[in-house]
Design an enzyme around this catalytic site. Structure first.
Site, PDB file in Angstrom:
ATOM      1  N   SER A  95       0.824  -1.219   0.152  1.00 46.68           N
ATOM      2  CA  SER A  95      -0.157   0.118  -0.130  1.00 46.68           C
ATOM      3  C   SER A  95       0.890   1.080   0.102  1.00 46.68           C
ATOM      4  O   SER A  95       2.287   0.983   0.198  1.00 46.68           O
ATOM      5  CB  SER A  95      -0.846  -0.049   1.246  1.00 46.68           C
ATOM      6  OG  SER A  95      -0.253   0.178   2.473  1.00 46.68           O
ATOM      7  N   LEU A 109      -3.334   1.584   6.993  1.00 49.50           N
ATOM      8  CA  LEU A 109      -3.583   2.485   6.300  1.00 49.50           C
ATOM      9  C   LEU A 109      -3.002   2.607   4.819  1.00 49.50           C
ATOM     10  O   LEU A 109      -1.885   2.063   4.569  1.00 49.50           O
ATOM     11  CB  LEU A 109      -3.266   3.907   6.912  1.00 49.50           C
ATOM     12  CG  LEU A 109      -4.103   4.195   8.340  1.00 49.50           C
ATOM     13  CD1 LEU A 109      -3.492   5.899   8.752  1.00 49.50           C
ATOM     14  CD2 LEU A 109      -5.533   4.165   8.182  1.00 49.50           C
ATOM     15  N   HIS A 120       3.558  -5.173   2.871  1.00 47.89           N
ATOM     16  CA  HIS A 120       3.100  -5.635   4.027  1.00 47.89           C
ATOM     17  C   HIS A 120       3.795  -6.882   4.232  1.00 47.89           C
ATOM     18  O   HIS A 120       3.996  -7.242   5.305  1.00 47.89           O
ATOM     19  CB  HIS A 120       1.348  -5.459   4.188  1.00 47.89           C
ATOM     20  CG  HIS A 120       1.053  -4.157   4.228  1.00 47.89           C
ATOM     21  ND1 HIS A 120       0.828  -3.687   5.266  1.00 47.89           N
ATOM     22  CD2 HIS A 120       0.783  -3.406   3.206  1.00 47.89           C
ATOM     23  CE1 HIS A 120       0.273  -2.394   5.182  1.00 47.89           C
ATOM     24  NE2 HIS A 120       0.225  -2.098   3.804  1.00 47.89           N
ATOM     25  N   LEU A 122       5.236 -10.672   1.989  1.00 45.68           N
ATOM     26  CA  LEU A 122       5.631 -11.727   0.873  1.00 45.68           C
ATOM     27  C   LEU A 122       5.636 -13.078   1.411  1.00 45.68           C
ATOM     28  O   LEU A 122       6.214 -13.312   2.600  1.00 45.68           O
ATOM     29  CB  LEU A 122       6.978 -11.243   0.475  1.00 45.68           C
ATOM     30  CG  LEU A 122       7.518 -12.174  -0.887  1.00 45.68           C
ATOM     31  CD1 LEU A 122       8.837 -11.415  -1.345  1.00 45.68           C
ATOM     32  CD2 LEU A 122       8.178 -13.323  -0.353  1.00 45.68           C
ATOM     33  N   TYR A 166      16.682  -9.854   2.361  1.00 46.35           N
ATOM     34  CA  TYR A 166      16.146  -8.557   1.650  1.00 46.35           C
ATOM     35  C   TYR A 166      17.292  -7.797   1.217  1.00 46.35           C
ATOM     36  O   TYR A 166      17.289  -6.948   0.341  1.00 46.35           O
ATOM     37  CB  TYR A 166      15.362  -7.750   2.820  1.00 46.35           C
ATOM     38  CG  TYR A 166      13.893  -8.346   2.706  1.00 46.35           C
ATOM     39  CD1 TYR A 166      12.839  -8.412   1.628  1.00 46.35           C
ATOM     40  CD2 TYR A 166      13.366  -8.785   3.886  1.00 46.35           C
ATOM     41  CE1 TYR A 166      11.725  -9.045   1.706  1.00 46.35           C
ATOM     42  CE2 TYR A 166      12.076  -9.587   4.068  1.00 46.35           C
ATOM     43  CZ  TYR A 166      11.260  -9.534   2.861  1.00 46.35           C
ATOM     44  OH  TYR A 166      10.000  -9.916   3.035  1.00 46.35           O
TER      45      TYR A 166
END
Length: 205
Positions: A95, A109, A120, A122, A166
């Site tokens: 988002s 939000l 948010h 994976l 990451y």
């Protein structure tokens, strides 16, 4: 034109050749592998994969079913699913966020005027883990974000043991995240997706 139709790397990467039936007529088959943005109709499949992936590790899910539906209604263009023969095997849900760092409010939000994409979750289906699918999906997702004119950064939060994964995907650690979930603490990570005008001009975006 929708973002999906404009992006060549979201089209099926391989189509299974049509097979012939005994009568010589071709019968339709599903794409062997396909990447596309998710829809609210995919929410249950998403939640089933997420629940199995996270509850056994942390005891909770980053997004519950109603939150998945919430984001797939508000900003489906910031999600990406990997389907094999019509079955969801991996996904990302994001988002928009409008601040430099994530805060507790970022968990629920979507800020339409924001330029940071908050990733948010994976998750990869248990039957296809350890095949590099998470890295491939993240790479395709970041390529996709580079074609969205409003996207400048990708942000995420993860536990310490996921930081090397990451980092291999090109993210840099920003330090401890302000967000906590129960007793869990997180590292906040960032990946720049701006400054790729040449890629935009030459990628069909």
């Amino acid at each position: 034109m929708s973002a999906l139709s404009a992006l060549p790397f979201l089209k099926p990467v391989h189509l299974r050749s049509p097979r012939s039936s005994p009568g010589g007529q071709r019968r339709h088959t599903l794409p062997a592998s396909e990447f596309r943005c998710l829809s609210p109709e995919d929410a249950v499949s998403v939640f089933e994969i997420e629940r199995e992936a996270f509850i056994s590790v942390s005891g909770d899910c980053p997004l519950h079913l109603d939150e998945i539906r919430h984001f797939l209604n508000l900003c489906p263009e910031l999600s990406l699913g990997w389907f094999e023969e019509g079955r969801l095997v991996a996904f990302i849900i994001g988002s928009l966020w409008d601040q430099e760092r994530l805060s507790q409010a970022a968990l629920t939000l979507h800020k339409p005027q924001g330029s940071a994409v908050h990733i948010h979750v994976l998750a990869v289906h248990r039957t296809v883990r350890q095949q590099g699918k998470g890295s491939i999906l993240m790479w395709r997702y970041l390529q996709y974000l580079r074609c969205l004119p409003f996207a400048r950064r990708a942000l995420l939060m993860c536990e310490d043991f996921l930081v090397p994964f990451y980092q291999k995907c090109g993210f840099e650690a920003l330090g401890p995240c302000q967000v906590t979930v129960g007793d869990l603490a997180f590292v906040e990570m960032q990946h720049s997706v701006r400054g790729h005008a040449f890629m935009r001009r030459n990628s069909g975006c």
